[in-house]
Design a protein around this motif. Structure first.
Motif, PDB file in Angstrom:
ATOM      1  N   GLY A 166       0.707  -1.220  -0.112  1.00  0.00           N
ATOM      2  CA  GLY A 166      -0.131   0.210   0.123  1.00  0.00           C
ATOM      3  C   GLY A 166       0.900   1.373   0.177  1.00  0.00           C
ATOM      4  N   ASP A 167       0.164   2.302   0.741  1.00  0.00           N
ATOM      5  CA  ASP A 167       1.044   3.610   0.810  1.00  0.00           C
ATOM      6  C   ASP A 167       1.962   3.683   1.863  1.00  0.00           C
ATOM      7  OD1 ASP A 167       1.624   6.212  -0.221  1.00  0.00           O
ATOM      8  OD2 ASP A 167      -0.362   7.143   0.844  1.00  0.00           O
ATOM      9  N   TRP A 168       2.985   2.694   1.930  1.00  0.00           N
ATOM     10  CA  TRP A 168       3.809   2.311   3.207  1.00  0.00           C
ATOM     11  C   TRP A 168       4.995   3.638   3.232  1.00  0.00           C
ATOM     12  CZ3 TRP A 168       9.307   1.385   2.972  1.00  0.00           C
ATOM     13  CH2 TRP A 168       9.810   1.225   1.663  1.00  0.00           C
ATOM     14  N   LYS A 169       5.229   4.256   2.048  1.00  0.00           N
ATOM     15  CA  LYS A 169       6.324   5.375   2.193  1.00  0.00           C
ATOM     16  C   LYS A 169       6.082   6.466   2.980  1.00  0.00           C
ATOM     17  CE  LYS A 169       8.983   4.106  -2.043  1.00  0.00           C
ATOM     18  NZ  LYS A 169       9.904   4.511  -3.251  1.00  0.00           N
ATOM     19  N   GLN A 170       4.631   6.641   3.035  1.00  0.00           N
ATOM     20  CA  GLN A 170       4.153   7.623   3.915  1.00  0.00           C
ATOM     21  C   GLN A 170       4.549   7.397   5.455  1.00  0.00           C
ATOM     22  OE1 GLN A 170       0.298   9.638   3.872  1.00  0.00           O
ATOM     23  NE2 GLN A 170       0.155   9.121   1.732  1.00  0.00           N
ATOM     24  N   VAL A 171       4.646   6.159   5.768  1.00  0.00           N
ATOM     25  CA  VAL A 171       5.293   5.795   7.191  1.00  0.00           C
ATOM     26  C   VAL A 171       6.680   5.754   7.233  1.00  0.00           C
ATOM     27  CG1 VAL A 171       5.583   4.027   9.142  1.00  0.00           C
ATOM     28  CG2 VAL A 171       3.261   4.353   7.637  1.00  0.00           C
ATOM     29  N   TRP A 172       7.375   5.196   6.254  1.00  0.00           N
ATOM     30  CA  TRP A 172       8.795   5.000   6.089  1.00  0.00           C
ATOM     31  C   TRP A 172       9.473   6.642   5.927  1.00  0.00           C
ATOM     32  CZ3 TRP A 172      12.003   5.127   1.369  1.00  0.00           C
ATOM     33  CH2 TRP A 172      13.385   4.442   1.459  1.00  0.00           C
ATOM     34  N   LEU A 173       8.744   7.642   5.585  1.00  0.00           N
ATOM     35  CA  LEU A 173       9.482   8.757   5.313  1.00  0.00           C
ATOM     36  C   LEU A 173       9.048   9.889   6.453  1.00  0.00           C
ATOM     37  CD1 LEU A 173       9.519   8.948   1.470  1.00  0.00           C
ATOM     38  CD2 LEU A 173      11.351   8.510   2.969  1.00  0.00           C
ATOM     39  N   LEU A 174       8.000   9.457   7.255  1.00  0.00           N
ATOM     40  CA  LEU A 174       7.730  10.568   8.161  1.00  0.00           C
ATOM     41  C   LEU A 174       8.787  11.195   9.162  1.00  0.00           C
ATOM     42  CD1 LEU A 174       4.735   8.860  10.004  1.00  0.00           C
ATOM     43  CD2 LEU A 174       4.516  10.984   8.735  1.00  0.00           C
ATOM     44  N   ARG A 175       8.746  12.541   9.118  1.00  0.00           N
ATOM     45  CA  ARG A 175       9.723  13.106   9.922  1.00  0.00           C
ATOM     46  C   ARG A 175      10.163  12.629  11.149  1.00  0.00           C
ATOM     47  NH1 ARG A 175       8.459  19.127  11.118  1.00  0.00           N
ATOM     48  NH2 ARG A 175       7.028  18.152  12.502  1.00  0.00           N
ATOM     49  N   ASP A 176       9.067  12.289  11.841  1.00  0.00           N
ATOM     50  CA  ASP A 176       9.411  11.884  13.409  1.00  0.00           C
ATOM     51  C   ASP A 176       9.904  10.424  13.340  1.00  0.00           C
ATOM     52  OD1 ASP A 176       8.288  14.011  14.458  1.00  0.00           O
ATOM     53  OD2 ASP A 176       6.124  13.340  14.546  1.00  0.00           O
ATOM     54  N   LEU A 177      10.053   9.612  12.106  1.00  0.00           N
ATOM     55  CA  LEU A 177      10.645   8.370  12.160  1.00  0.00           C
ATOM     56  C   LEU A 177      11.787   8.445  11.697  1.00  0.00           C
ATOM     57  CD1 LEU A 177       7.522   6.246  11.289  1.00  0.00           C
ATOM     58  CD2 LEU A 177       8.416   6.974  13.390  1.00  0.00           C
ATOM     59  N   TRP A 178      12.756   9.580  12.040  1.00  0.00           N
ATOM     60  CA  TRP A 178      14.025   9.795  11.509  1.00  0.00           C
ATOM     61  C   TRP A 178      14.931   8.331  11.873  1.00  0.00           C
ATOM     62  CZ3 TRP A 178      17.654   9.194  15.386  1.00  0.00           C
ATOM     63  CH2 TRP A 178      17.031   9.242  16.709  1.00  0.00           C
ATOM     64  N   HIS A 179      14.711   7.814  12.802  1.00  0.00           N
ATOM     65  CA  HIS A 179      15.685   6.764  13.095  1.00  0.00           C
ATOM     66  C   HIS A 179      15.595   5.450  11.953  1.00  0.00           C
ATOM     67  CE1 HIS A 179      11.337   5.962  14.849  1.00  0.00           C
ATOM     68  NE2 HIS A 179      11.793   4.665  14.021  1.00  0.00           N
ATOM     69  N   PHE A 180      14.670   5.462  11.089  1.00  0.00           N
ATOM     70  CA  PHE A 180      14.687   4.631   9.944  1.00  0.00           C
ATOM     71  C   PHE A 180      16.008   4.703   9.095  1.00  0.00           C
ATOM     72  CE2 PHE A 180       9.709   3.853  10.010  1.00  0.00           C
ATOM     73  CZ  PHE A 180       9.946   3.079  11.105  1.00  0.00           C
ATOM     74  N   HIS A 181      16.318   5.927   8.998  1.00  0.00           N
ATOM     75  CA  HIS A 181      17.610   6.429   8.269  1.00  0.00           C
ATOM     76  C   HIS A 181      18.683   6.806   9.027  1.00  0.00           C
ATOM     77  CE1 HIS A 181      14.103   6.638   5.592  1.00  0.00           C
ATOM     78  NE2 HIS A 181      13.501   7.543   6.469  1.00  0.00           N
ATOM     79  N   PHE A 182      18.746   6.572  10.403  1.00  0.00           N
ATOM     80  CA  PHE A 182      19.818   7.018  11.063  1.00  0.00           C
ATOM     81  C   PHE A 182      20.647   5.666  11.179  1.00  0.00           C
ATOM     82  CE2 PHE A 182      21.409   7.262  15.657  1.00  0.00           C
ATOM     83  CZ  PHE A 182      22.386   8.539  15.593  1.00  0.00           C
ATOM     84  N   THR A 183      21.547   5.507  10.278  1.00  0.00           N
ATOM     85  CA  THR A 183      22.554   4.359  10.428  1.00  0.00           C
ATOM     86  C   THR A 183      23.897   4.519   9.866  1.00  0.00           C
ATOM     87  OG1 THR A 183      21.969   3.986   8.052  1.00  0.00           O
ATOM     88  CG2 THR A 183      20.471   2.844   9.829  1.00  0.00           C
ATOM     89  N   GLY A 184      24.631   3.593  10.080  1.00  0.00           N
ATOM     90  CA  GLY A 184      26.242   3.691   9.321  1.00  0.00           C
ATOM     91  C   GLY A 184      27.329   4.343  10.621  1.00  0.00           C
ATOM     92  N   GLU A 185      28.450   4.495   9.978  1.00  0.00           N
ATOM     93  CA  GLU A 185      29.553   4.447  11.267  1.00  0.00           C
ATOM     94  C   GLU A 185      29.181   5.865  12.003  1.00  0.00           C
ATOM     95  OE1 GLU A 185      31.675   2.241  11.870  1.00  0.00           O
ATOM     96  OE2 GLU A 185      30.835   1.196  10.362  1.00  0.00           O
ATOM     97  N   THR A 186      28.862   6.849  11.486  1.00  0.00           N
ATOM     98  CA  THR A 186      28.593   7.944  12.411  1.00  0.00           C
ATOM     99  C   THR A 186      27.564   7.728  13.498  1.00  0.00           C
ATOM    100  OG1 THR A 186      29.260   9.453  10.809  1.00  0.00           O
ATOM    101  CG2 THR A 186      28.065  10.522  12.518  1.00  0.00           C
TER     102      THR A 186
END
Length: 316
Positions: A166-186
């Motif tokens: 469905g429209d899953w990207k509206q969840v994946w890209l929500l501003r308050d769910l920043w942790h989905f994109h908080f990855t990597g060495e830093t």
């Protein structure tokens, strides 16, 4: 789906090395076990699908598998175990990367995590199971049912979302769910030694009331479990895999599930969003929004959630 998480906001030298490794494994096991298990349950380990899984098992009857989510381990299900064990063999793994299970560099897409669980249930001699998943665990539970429908009697999905449906990207890209994109060495460097601080974001911001969220003793336990070597990296890998998961799930959805599916969500968390997603991938769905609850259903609303789970799982 835009309402998801609107409350917003895991020789002599050789002998010495072997002893050291054994002590480290024992320490990890103690960290993963936490408080005493309910009567009749025991902790075990299994080497399956190229990884080592810690799991707890007890009870007798038709098998039920309980899968935890991120920031937690199989420990989250302890309050549910005594009741379920009256009629079921209850199997509670720590997912690859969490708690007492091994933390390899790869294999964190939900399709692979589900193969881990199927390999475990097969190892234990169970051809068919009833499976429950919360948060990341629900994605693994869905991937299990989609890949092994003949091995799945009933499925429970608890508060999060299904990537690729469905429209899953509206969840994946929500501003308050920043942790989905908080990855990597830093990101790893920033959370090292501050695991508890990072996890407070989840436990507080996703609860309807932080004071009724994950208890203090459990917060200490989970922060220690994920602070083990490789724990935080594995947790980040759960999120990094979402794009691959989305491709896999979109393919799974082409063949709707036919087994009974129960969806439990928090009114102050995913609400109707997950229920509507489930209806896109399964033909026999019943949904229940738990009033006044946020994301942490087992902790915030046990008086509603535990009876709902046992009733559904006990059904013939």
């Amino acid at each position: 789906m835009s309402s998801f998480f609107t409350s917003s906001r895991r020789t002599l030298l050789a002998g010495a090395a072997g002893l050291g490794a054994s002590l480290m494994m024992a320490s990890a096991a103690r960290a993963a076990s936490g408080p005493s298990l309910p009567r009749g349950f025991e902790e075990r380990y299994a080497d399956v699908n190229g990884t080592r899984l810690r799991y707890v098992i007890g009870g007798q009857g038709s098998p039920v598998v309980l899968l935890h989510g991120y920031t937690q381990t199989g420990h989250m299900w302890l309050p549910l175990l005594p009741g379920l064990a009256q009629h079921h063999t209850v199997i509670v793994p720590d997912l690859r990367g969490a708690g007492g299970s091994s933390k390899p560099a790869s294999g964190y897409d939900k399709k692979t995590l589900a193969v881990d669980i199927h390999a475990l249930t097969t190892f234990l001699g169970h051809e068919r199971v009833r499976i429950v998943g919360h948060d990341i665990g629900l994605m693994v539970a869905y991937a299990f049912a989609a890949q092994f429908p003949q091995a799945t009697e009933r499925l429970v999905l608890m508060d999060a979302f299904l990537p690729g449906v469905g429209d899953w990207k509206q969840v994946w890209l929500l501003r308050d769910l920043w942790h989905f994109h908080f990855t990597g060495e830093t990101a790893l460097a920033l959370v090292k030694g501050r695991e508890r601080t990072y996890f407070e974001h989840f436990w507080n911001d996703f609860a309807a009331d932080p004071k009724r969220s994950v208890p203090e003793a459990d917060r200490k336990f989970y922060a220690k479990a994920y602070a083990q070597p490789g724990g935080m990296q594995a947790g980040f890998e759960y999120f990094k895999s979402f794009e691959r998961d989305a491709q896999d799930f979109a393919g799974f959805a082409a063949t709707p599930l036919t087994m009974p599916v129960l969806v439990l969500t928090g009114e102050k968390a995913s609400g109707n969003g997950l229920i509507e997603q489930a209806k896109l991938v399964a033909s026999n769905v019943q949904g229940q929004v738990v009033p006044g609850s946020g994301h942490w259903l087992m902790e915030e609303a046990p008086q509603v959630v535990i009876p709902a789970l046992t009733t559904f799982l006990d059904a013939p």
